[in-house]
Scaffold this motif. Structure first.
Motif, short mmCIF file in Angstrom:
data_model
loop_
_atom_site.label_atom_id
_atom_site.label_comp_id
_atom_site.label_asym_id
_atom_site.label_seq_id
_atom_site.Cartn_x
_atom_site.Cartn_y
_atom_site.Cartn_z
N GLY A 9 58.30 63.98 18.23
CA GLY A 9 58.47 62.82 19.10
C GLY A 9 57.79 61.58 18.55
O GLY A 9 56.57 61.58 18.35
N ALA A 12 54.80 56.44 21.61
CA ALA A 12 53.44 55.91 21.45
C ALA A 12 52.49 57.01 20.98
O ALA A 12 51.73 56.83 20.00
N ALA A 13 52.53 58.16 21.65
CA ALA A 13 51.58 59.24 21.34
C ALA A 13 51.86 59.84 19.96
O ALA A 13 50.94 60.06 19.16
N GLU A 32 61.87 63.14 15.08
CA GLU A 32 62.31 62.37 16.26
C GLU A 32 63.77 62.72 16.55
O GLU A 32 64.61 62.74 15.66
N LYS A 33 63.99 62.96 17.86
CA LYS A 33 65.32 63.39 18.29
C LYS A 33 66.39 62.30 18.14
O LYS A 33 67.51 62.57 17.72
N GLY A 45 56.57 46.95 29.64
CA GLY A 45 56.10 45.63 30.09
C GLY A 45 57.20 44.59 29.98
O GLY A 45 56.94 43.47 29.57
N ASN A 50 52.58 46.12 27.82
CA ASN A 50 51.21 46.07 28.34
C ASN A 50 50.45 47.26 27.74
O ASN A 50 50.42 48.36 28.28
N VAL A 133 63.86 68.88 18.15
CA VAL A 133 63.20 70.18 18.05
C VAL A 133 63.59 71.02 19.26
O VAL A 133 63.54 70.54 20.39
N SER A 173 63.49 60.53 26.07
CA SER A 173 62.54 61.37 26.82
C SER A 173 63.31 62.14 27.89
O SER A 173 63.54 61.62 28.98
N ASP A 176 62.22 67.67 27.01
CA ASP A 176 62.28 68.81 26.08
C ASP A 176 60.92 69.48 25.91
O ASP A 176 60.83 70.70 25.76
N GLU A 382 52.68 61.65 27.57
CA GLU A 382 53.17 61.90 28.92
C GLU A 382 53.63 63.33 29.17
O GLU A 382 53.84 63.73 30.31
N LEU A 395 50.06 53.80 28.67
CA LEU A 395 50.14 53.68 27.20
C LEU A 395 48.80 54.00 26.56
O LEU A 395 48.75 54.68 25.53
C1 LIG Z 1 60.62 50.61 31.72
C2 LIG Z 1 59.23 51.12 31.40
C3 LIG Z 1 58.21 50.21 31.23
C4 LIG Z 1 56.91 50.67 30.97
N1 LIG Z 1 55.93 49.75 30.76
C5 LIG Z 1 54.67 50.19 30.50
C6 LIG Z 1 53.64 49.26 30.20
O1 LIG Z 1 53.87 48.04 30.06
N2 LIG Z 1 52.38 49.75 30.01
C7 LIG Z 1 52.10 51.10 30.08
O2 LIG Z 1 50.94 51.47 29.91
N3 LIG Z 1 53.07 52.01 30.29
C8 LIG Z 1 54.34 51.59 30.48
N4 LIG Z 1 55.34 52.52 30.67
C9 LIG Z 1 55.01 53.95 30.52
C10 LIG Z 1 54.90 54.31 29.04
O3 LIG Z 1 55.98 53.74 28.34
C11 LIG Z 1 54.87 55.82 28.79
O4 LIG Z 1 53.86 56.41 29.56
C12 LIG Z 1 54.64 56.12 27.31
O5 LIG Z 1 55.66 55.53 26.53
C13 LIG Z 1 54.59 57.60 27.02
O6 LIG Z 1 54.48 57.77 25.63
P1 LIG Z 1 54.85 59.16 24.93
O7 LIG Z 1 54.67 58.93 23.48
O8 LIG Z 1 54.11 60.25 25.58
O9 LIG Z 1 56.38 59.39 25.26
P2 LIG Z 1 57.68 58.55 24.90
O10 LIG Z 1 57.36 57.13 24.68
O11 LIG Z 1 58.64 58.87 25.98
O12 LIG Z 1 58.18 59.15 23.51
C14 LIG Z 1 58.65 60.47 23.38
C15 LIG Z 1 59.51 60.56 22.14
O13 LIG Z 1 59.81 61.94 21.88
C16 LIG Z 1 61.16 62.05 21.48
N5 LIG Z 1 61.63 63.39 21.77
C17 LIG Z 1 61.87 63.94 22.99
N6 LIG Z 1 62.26 65.22 22.86
C18 LIG Z 1 62.30 65.49 21.55
C19 LIG Z 1 62.63 66.63 20.76
N7 LIG Z 1 63.06 67.77 21.33
N8 LIG Z 1 62.55 66.58 19.42
C20 LIG Z 1 62.15 65.43 18.80
N9 LIG Z 1 61.81 64.32 19.48
C21 LIG Z 1 61.88 64.34 20.82
C22 LIG Z 1 61.87 60.97 22.29
O14 LIG Z 1 63.12 60.64 21.74
C23 LIG Z 1 60.85 59.85 22.25
O15 LIG Z 1 61.06 59.03 21.14
C24 LIG Z 1 56.64 52.08 30.90
C25 LIG Z 1 57.69 52.97 31.06
C26 LIG Z 1 58.98 52.52 31.29
C27 LIG Z 1 60.09 53.50 31.46
#
Ligand SMILES: Cc1cc2nc3c(=O)[nH]c(=O)nc-3n(C[C@H](O)[C@H](O)[C@H](O)COP(=O)(O)OP(=O)(O)OC[C@H]3O[C@@H](n4cnc5c(N)ncnc54)[C@H](O)[C@@H]3O)c2cc1C
Length: 439
Positions: A9, A12-13, A32-33, A45, A50, A133, A173, A176, A382, A395
């Motif tokens: 994935g 951000a994380a 990345e999927k 944001g 943000n 994955v 997201s 998965d 997340e 974030l």
């Molecule tokens: C409209 C919107 C606005 C937001 N604004 C803010 C903000 O301003 N500030 C803030 O703090 N939070 C904000 N958030 C929340 C924040 O974006 C999320 O909490 C954060 O992005 C989570 O990061 P993550 O890396 O855990 O997951 P994600 O950003 O969801 O990334 C997960 C990645 O894993 C990939 N993936 C999934 N399954 C698979 C698989 N099986 N194999 C390979 N890859 C895979 C996905 O394609 C994706 O690229 C917002 C959310 C939304 C929806």
């Protein structure tokens, strides 16, 4: 193909985890999927991202409710100040706005993604997009790597799952990570929408669509018991209510809705006590002279709300102001202090900002993000059962847990590589000693 660490994935994380692990010398493959990276980050944001919230650590943790405790340890190592410093060092200066919310100075979320991509590439992370994955390979309790859709496998000593939650599935997201975690024995708390608009029952609400209320207090209750309250801005929509304070309260509504409808009470004049409001209305009536009842409402309410308010008060439109009784003034004041709506549902998880629920924090070491079930498996972002308020908290949680997971996996890998060398070194030392003694 064999790698030290596979990160699943590129959100951000995952980007932070991959970059940090590679920076510490690990051989990292990021799968990345979708066809792109940082898809959700780019829309955060409203496209401004943000990044974090610069409030004091205790307050920061409180914004996660009960799940905040899990983050205490990792935030002590990588907090908002450290993240801001990271982005400054990688060409993204930031600004801090109202409510301690931190944004890139350019107001461009894309700059954040670009900086993370460069960080990864500079340290040798290999990217593979279009690689969903579908399984974690564990053989006789030992982690072996991952399998992607189509059958290809990647061997790795460590795997970091950073697949996000279930909201905005168009970004990739789609939950998965929950299936991957469950398949290797993890408990996943049922995902539900967090920071999500609320659906209300009253038929007049769609007519208020677009109306934004500032400086109001909204209170949720059920069966006379107050659940939560928030002060700030909210918005009417064609199905119900949204806006910052509604998103904040939605967590409590979501929990309570299983037991029936929830009342949302809006105090339209939170700065004024009942006596002050009564004095204000009497002053307005005196100033308005021979007008009818809606004239006083015009001074108290936004235009869109007047007709609804007049009907709910049960006072006729053509009632002369001079004839309003104390009881009728009391009715107006009661409505101003408690304009009630009935919440019947939250909007679906696809429309939520975040997912509540996910991999149980009890089964993850909060110091390393390593699974307590499968050594070598890590979680970040997340996908973990951690959910914060709006304001940059989510974030930061993703970046912090990503950073810690990447760092811990790289160090574990280093220890694993050092161990055989350590054994060889002590054999060598023993042999040298024996030689010295002539034995
Ligand atoms: C409209 C919107 C606005 C937001 N604004 C803010 C903000 O301003 N500030 C803030 O703090 N939070 C904000 N958030 C929340 C924040 O974006 C999320 O909490 C954060 O992005 C989570 O990061 P993550 O890396 O855990 O997951 P994600 O950003 O969801 O990334 C997960 C990645 O894993 C990939 N993936 C999934 N399954 C698979 C698989 N099986 N194999 C390979 N890859 C895979 C996905 O394609 C994706 O690229 C917002 C959310 C939304 C929806």
């Amino acid at each position: 193909m064999k790698h030290g660490i596979v990160v699943v994935g590129a959100g951000a994380a995952g980007l932070m985890a991959a970059g940090r692990a590679a920076e510490l010398g690990a051989d990292v493959l990021l799968l990345e999927k979708t066809g792109g990276i940082g898809n959700k980050l780019r829309i955060t944001g409203k496209g401004r991202c943000n990044l974090t919230n610069d409030c004091e650590i205790r307050e920061f943790i409180a914004h996660f409710g009960p799940s905040g405790t899990f983050l205490r340890n990792s935030l002590a190592r990588y907090d908002a100040a450290a993240l801001v410093q990271f982005f400054h060092a990688h060409g993204v200066p930031t600004v801090t706005e109202r409510g301690q919310r931190v944004f890139p100075a350019s107001n461009e979320a894309d700059d954040v993604v670009r900086a993370l991509r460069r960080y990864c590439l500079d340290h040798g992370v290999q990217f593979r997009t279009h690689s969903p994955v579908e399984g974690i390979r564990v053989v006789e309790g030992a982690l072996r790597g991952v399998r992607v859709v189509g059958g290809a496998t990647y061997d790795a000593r460590c795997v970091i799952i950073a697949t996000g939650g279930l909201s905005y599935p168009g970004t990739g997201s789609t939950g998965d990570g929950f299936c991957l975690a469950r398949a290797v024995g993890h408990t996943v708390l049922p995902p539900r929408p967090g920071l999500v608009p609320l659906v209300t029952a009253e038929p007049f609400v769609p007519h208020l669509q677009g109306l934004s209320l500032r400086n109001v207090r909204a209170t949720l209750s059920q069966g006379g018991r107050e659940l939560a309250s928030a002060f700030g801005e909210m918005l009417f929509t064609h199905y119900g209510v949204s806006g910052p304070i509604i998103l904040t309260l939605s967590r409590f509504a979501g929990e309570a809705l299983g037991q029936g409808p929830v009342r949302l009470s809006i105090d339209l004049k939170p700065a004024l006590r009942v006596e002050q409001l009564d004095a204000r209305i009497r002053r307005d009536i005196a100033a308005l002279g021979a007008s009818t009842y809606p004239a006083v409402l015009k001074r108290l309410l936004p235009r869109l709300l007047i007709a609804v308010f007049q009907e709910r008060s049960g006072i006729a439109r053509d009632r002369a102001l001079s004839q309003l009784t104390a009881e009728e003034r009391g009715r107006i004041i009661t409505l101003l202090k408690a304009f009630d709506l009935t919440v019947v549902a939250t909007r679906p998880i696809a429309e939520a900002i975040i997912t509540i629920g996910g991999v149980s924090t009890r089964e993850i070491d909060p110091r390393t993000m390593e699974s307590r079930r499968v050594p070598g498996l890590y979680f970040a972002g997340e996908v973990i059962d951690v959910a914060g308020d709006t304001g940059g908290f989510n974030l930061q949680a993703a970046f912090t847990t990503g950073r810690v997971a990447g760092e811990s996996a790289a160090r574990a890998l280093q220890r694993a590589y050092d161990a055989p060398m350590g054994a060889a070194a002590s054999r060598h030392r023993r042999a040298a000693k024996s030689k010295e003694k002539g034995t």
